[in-house]
Design a protein around this motif. Structure first.
Motif, PDB file in Angstrom:
ATOM      1  N   VAL A 168       9.256 -11.321  18.797  1.00 32.79           N
ATOM      2  CA  VAL A 168       8.808 -10.610  17.600  1.00 32.79           C
ATOM      3  C   VAL A 168       7.529 -11.232  17.056  1.00 32.79           C
ATOM      4  N   SER A 169       7.478 -12.575  17.033  1.00 31.49           N
ATOM      5  CA  SER A 169       6.287 -13.271  16.539  1.00 31.49           C
ATOM      6  C   SER A 169       5.066 -12.950  17.402  1.00 31.49           C
ATOM      7  N   ALA A 170       5.266 -12.942  18.725  1.00 31.90           N
ATOM      8  CA  ALA A 170       4.157 -12.655  19.634  1.00 31.90           C
ATOM      9  C   ALA A 170       3.643 -11.225  19.451  1.00 31.90           C
ATOM     10  N   GLU A 171       4.578 -10.275  19.299  1.00 32.75           N
ATOM     11  CA  GLU A 171       4.165  -8.883  19.127  1.00 32.75           C
ATOM     12  C   GLU A 171       3.478  -8.684  17.782  1.00 32.75           C
ATOM     13  N   ALA A 172       3.979  -9.364  16.747  1.00 30.91           N
ATOM     14  CA  ALA A 172       3.347  -9.261  15.434  1.00 30.91           C
ATOM     15  C   ALA A 172       1.934  -9.837  15.472  1.00 30.91           C
ATOM     16  N   GLU A 173       1.768 -10.940  16.197  1.00 32.01           N
ATOM     17  CA  GLU A 173       0.445 -11.535  16.323  1.00 32.01           C
ATOM     18  C   GLU A 173      -0.502 -10.611  17.085  1.00 32.01           C
ATOM     19  N   ALA A 174       0.028  -9.964  18.137  1.00 26.70           N
ATOM     20  CA  ALA A 174      -0.798  -9.023  18.906  1.00 26.70           C
ATOM     21  C   ALA A 174      -1.221  -7.841  18.043  1.00 26.70           C
ATOM     22  N   LEU A 175      -0.298  -7.343  17.216  1.00 33.00           N
ATOM     23  CA  LEU A 175      -0.629  -6.233  16.325  1.00 33.00           C
ATOM     24  C   LEU A 175      -1.672  -6.667  15.307  1.00 33.00           C
ATOM     25  N   LYS A 176      -1.535  -7.883  14.813  1.00 32.26           N
ATOM     26  CA  LYS A 176      -2.506  -8.411  13.857  1.00 32.26           C
ATOM     27  C   LYS A 176      -3.895  -8.486  14.484  1.00 32.26           C
ATOM     28  N   GLN A 177      -3.958  -8.911  15.737  1.00 24.19           N
ATOM     29  CA  GLN A 177      -5.243  -9.012  16.436  1.00 24.19           C
ATOM     30  C   GLN A 177      -5.892  -7.649  16.607  1.00 24.19           C
ATOM     31  N   ARG A 178      -5.047  -6.625  16.820  1.00 24.72           N
ATOM     32  CA  ARG A 178      -5.595  -5.284  17.044  1.00 24.72           C
ATOM     33  C   ARG A 178      -6.085  -4.644  15.759  1.00 24.72           C
ATOM     34  N   THR A 179      -5.590  -5.114  14.617  1.00 21.34           N
ATOM     35  CA  THR A 179      -5.908  -4.429  13.368  1.00 21.34           C
ATOM     36  C   THR A 179      -6.998  -5.111  12.544  1.00 21.34           C
ATOM     37  N   LYS A 180      -7.210  -6.415  12.735  1.00 21.99           N
ATOM     38  CA  LYS A 180      -8.248  -7.073  11.950  1.00 21.99           C
ATOM     39  C   LYS A 180      -8.694  -8.361  12.617  1.00 21.99           C
ATOM     40  N   SER A 181      -9.881  -8.778  12.299  1.00 18.25           N
ATOM     41  CA  SER A 181     -10.418 -10.053  12.781  1.00 18.25           C
ATOM     42  C   SER A 181     -10.571 -10.965  11.570  1.00 18.25           C
ATOM     43  N   GLU A 182      -9.467 -11.476  11.135  1.00 15.13           N
ATOM     44  CA  GLU A 182      -9.451 -12.396  10.004  1.00 15.13           C
ATOM     45  C   GLU A 182      -8.669 -13.625  10.417  1.00 15.13           C
ATOM     46  N   ILE A 183      -9.246 -14.798  10.221  1.00  9.78           N
ATOM     47  CA  ILE A 183      -8.548 -16.021  10.591  1.00  9.78           C
ATOM     48  C   ILE A 183      -8.480 -16.954   9.392  1.00  9.78           C
ATOM     49  N   THR A 184      -7.403 -17.724   9.352  1.00 10.51           N
ATOM     50  CA  THR A 184      -7.222 -18.716   8.303  1.00 10.51           C
ATOM     51  C   THR A 184      -7.252 -20.095   8.947  1.00 10.51           C
ATOM     52  N   VAL A 185      -8.117 -20.940   8.410  1.00  9.02           N
ATOM     53  CA  VAL A 185      -8.306 -22.288   8.943  1.00  9.02           C
ATOM     54  C   VAL A 185      -7.812 -23.291   7.907  1.00  9.02           C
ATOM     55  N   GLU A 243       3.861 -25.313  10.407  1.00 14.84           N
ATOM     56  CA  GLU A 243       4.108 -25.557   8.991  1.00 14.84           C
ATOM     57  C   GLU A 243       3.073 -24.879   8.095  1.00 14.84           C
ATOM     58  N   THR A 244       1.856 -24.712   8.601  1.00 12.49           N
ATOM     59  CA  THR A 244       0.790 -24.152   7.773  1.00 12.49           C
ATOM     60  C   THR A 244       0.809 -22.637   7.735  1.00 12.49           C
ATOM     61  N   GLY A 245       1.307 -21.988   8.797  1.00  7.77           N
ATOM     62  CA  GLY A 245       1.231 -20.540   8.890  1.00  7.77           C
ATOM     63  C   GLY A 245      -0.176 -20.035   9.121  1.00  7.77           C
ATOM     64  N   CYS A 246      -1.090 -20.934   9.523  1.00  4.38           N
ATOM     65  CA  CYS A 246      -2.501 -20.577   9.710  1.00  4.38           C
ATOM     66  C   CYS A 246      -2.820 -20.356  11.185  1.00  4.38           C
ATOM     67  N   ASP A 247      -4.006 -19.844  11.444  1.00  3.70           N
ATOM     68  CA  ASP A 247      -4.444 -19.604  12.813  1.00  3.70           C
ATOM     69  C   ASP A 247      -5.004 -20.860  13.462  1.00  3.70           C
ATOM     70  N   VAL A 248      -5.661 -21.688  12.664  1.00  6.10           N
ATOM     71  CA  VAL A 248      -6.288 -22.917  13.159  1.00  6.10           C
ATOM     72  C   VAL A 248      -5.933 -24.043  12.195  1.00  6.10           C
ATOM     73  N   LEU A 249      -5.704 -25.217  12.768  1.00  2.00           N
ATOM     74  CA  LEU A 249      -5.424 -26.404  11.959  1.00  2.00           C
ATOM     75  C   LEU A 249      -6.331 -27.542  12.431  1.00  2.00           C
ATOM     76  N   ILE A 250      -7.021 -28.165  11.488  1.00  2.00           N
ATOM     77  CA  ILE A 250      -7.855 -29.330  11.778  1.00  2.00           C
ATOM     78  C   ILE A 250      -7.288 -30.472  10.949  1.00  2.00           C
ATOM     79  N   THR A 251      -6.701 -31.464  11.617  1.00  2.00           N
ATOM     80  CA  THR A 251      -5.955 -32.466  10.872  1.00  2.00           C
ATOM     81  C   THR A 251      -5.954 -33.805  11.596  1.00  2.00           C
ATOM     82  N   LEU A 252      -5.411 -34.787  10.928  1.00  2.00           N
ATOM     83  CA  LEU A 252      -5.204 -36.106  11.512  1.00  2.00           C
ATOM     84  C   LEU A 252      -3.905 -36.093  12.282  1.00  2.00           C
ATOM     85  N   GLY A 253      -3.947 -36.476  13.552  1.00  2.00           N
ATOM     86  CA  GLY A 253      -2.744 -36.516  14.360  1.00  2.00           C
ATOM     87  C   GLY A 253      -2.597 -35.292  15.237  1.00  2.00           C
TER      88      GLY A 253
END
Length: 291
Positions: free
Chosen positions: A77-94, A134-144
């Motif tokens: 379900v998560s993979a299909e939801a992500e695929a649908l999200k990709q098809r509908t918009k190009s918005e990313i959260t970092v 844990e972030t629910g984001c598309d990209v994470l830039i962090t320590l570790g």
């Protein structure tokens, strides 16, 4: 008749993590809420799904198959939801920790947006050593590093920390070259004094208790204090590469601590094109030669 879907989601997390507390943290609910949902589900099935033990809980053997099916189903379900999200918009959260955001991400972000006018980028704070899930984001830039399944984790910077000070501090205090001279300087601390204690040990100096000097909760505050000439700080030299190259900070010793740690760029392996474009761009910003 289907069991309660909300309770199934809680059960899957608790089974996968083998902990009600960790499931509560992942789902952003209380431990009591997780326990209530599990009891509700156990009443529906008419049998215990977990074995309560002194040190925690353990999945009941007869519930293992259900946990496996739910994990696979939620992943689909998560993979299909992500695929649908990709098809509908190009918005990313970092999600990015402040030390990297202020030095590397935000100053260069305009270049990425100019080159990718079809991509909207939202930047939010990340905590050190957070995981992408844990972030629910598309990209994470962090320590570790993040070693979770399905995650791409690429090293950006080493966390090697060396003593640094500003020219204005050295003008006031004179040259500071030896470990003894560094130890006698005005020391600045990042969240804790233990990093300096570790440095003293590596330098062959006796431990000093208590250590004086201000302790800063945020690395940006520490770096600002060092540049302002308030004292000597242990700083990650790769993260502060530009301040060092510009002469705002001077490295006082090659002796280092935290050599085995690093800062990482993290995203899903099955990432959308916009995320791939962002990751490739940011790696080139950090390391133009490799990029």
């Amino acid at each position: 008749m289907m069991p309660p879907l909300g309770a199934l989601r809680v059960f899957e997390a608790a089974a996968r993590l083998a902990s009600f507390s960790r499931a509560a943290d992942e789902l952003c609910v209380t431990h009591a809420a997780v326990s209530h949902q599990i009891r509700q589900l156990e009443e529906w099935f008419g049998r215990p799904l977990f074995l309560r033990e002194k040190r925690g809980v353990r999945l009941a053997p007869e519930a293992e198959r259900l946990a496996e099916i739910l994990s696979a189903s939620f992943e689909r379900v998560s993979a299909e939801a992500e695929a649908l999200k990709q098809r509908t918009k190009s918005e990313i959260t970092v999600a990015c920790i402040p030390s990297i955001a202020t030095r590397w991400l935000i100053p260069a972000l305009g270049d990425f947006l100019a080159a990718h006018a079809d991509i909207t980028v939202k930047v939010v704070y990340a905590m050190a050593e957070q995981r992408l899930r844990e972030t629910g984001c598309d990209v994470l830039i962090t320590l570790g590093a993040d070693t979770s399944d399905g995650v791409a984790c690429e090293r950006l910077f080493s966390r090697v920390n060396r003593p640094v000070a500003s020219p204005r501090y050295l003008e006031r205090k004179g040259n500071i070259d030896s470990p003894d001279e560094i130890a006698a300087a005005d020391l600045l601390h990042d969240e804790t004094t233990r990093h300096w204690q570790h440095w003293f040990t590596k330098a062959g100096l006796p431990p000093r208790q208590p250590l004086s000097g201000p302790v800063f909760q945020d690395f940006n505050l520490l770096a600002t204090a060092a540049i302002a000439g308030h004292g000597v700080a242990l700083c990650p030299v790769e993260v502060c590469r530009r301040e060092i190259e510009n002469g705002d900070l001077i490295v006082l010793s090659d002796l280092a601590v935290l050599e085995d740690e690093g800062y990482f760029l993290i995203s899903k392996v099955s990432r959308q094109k916009a995320v791939s474009a962002f990751c490739a761009w940011f790696k080139a910003v950090v390391n133009p030669v490799a990029g």
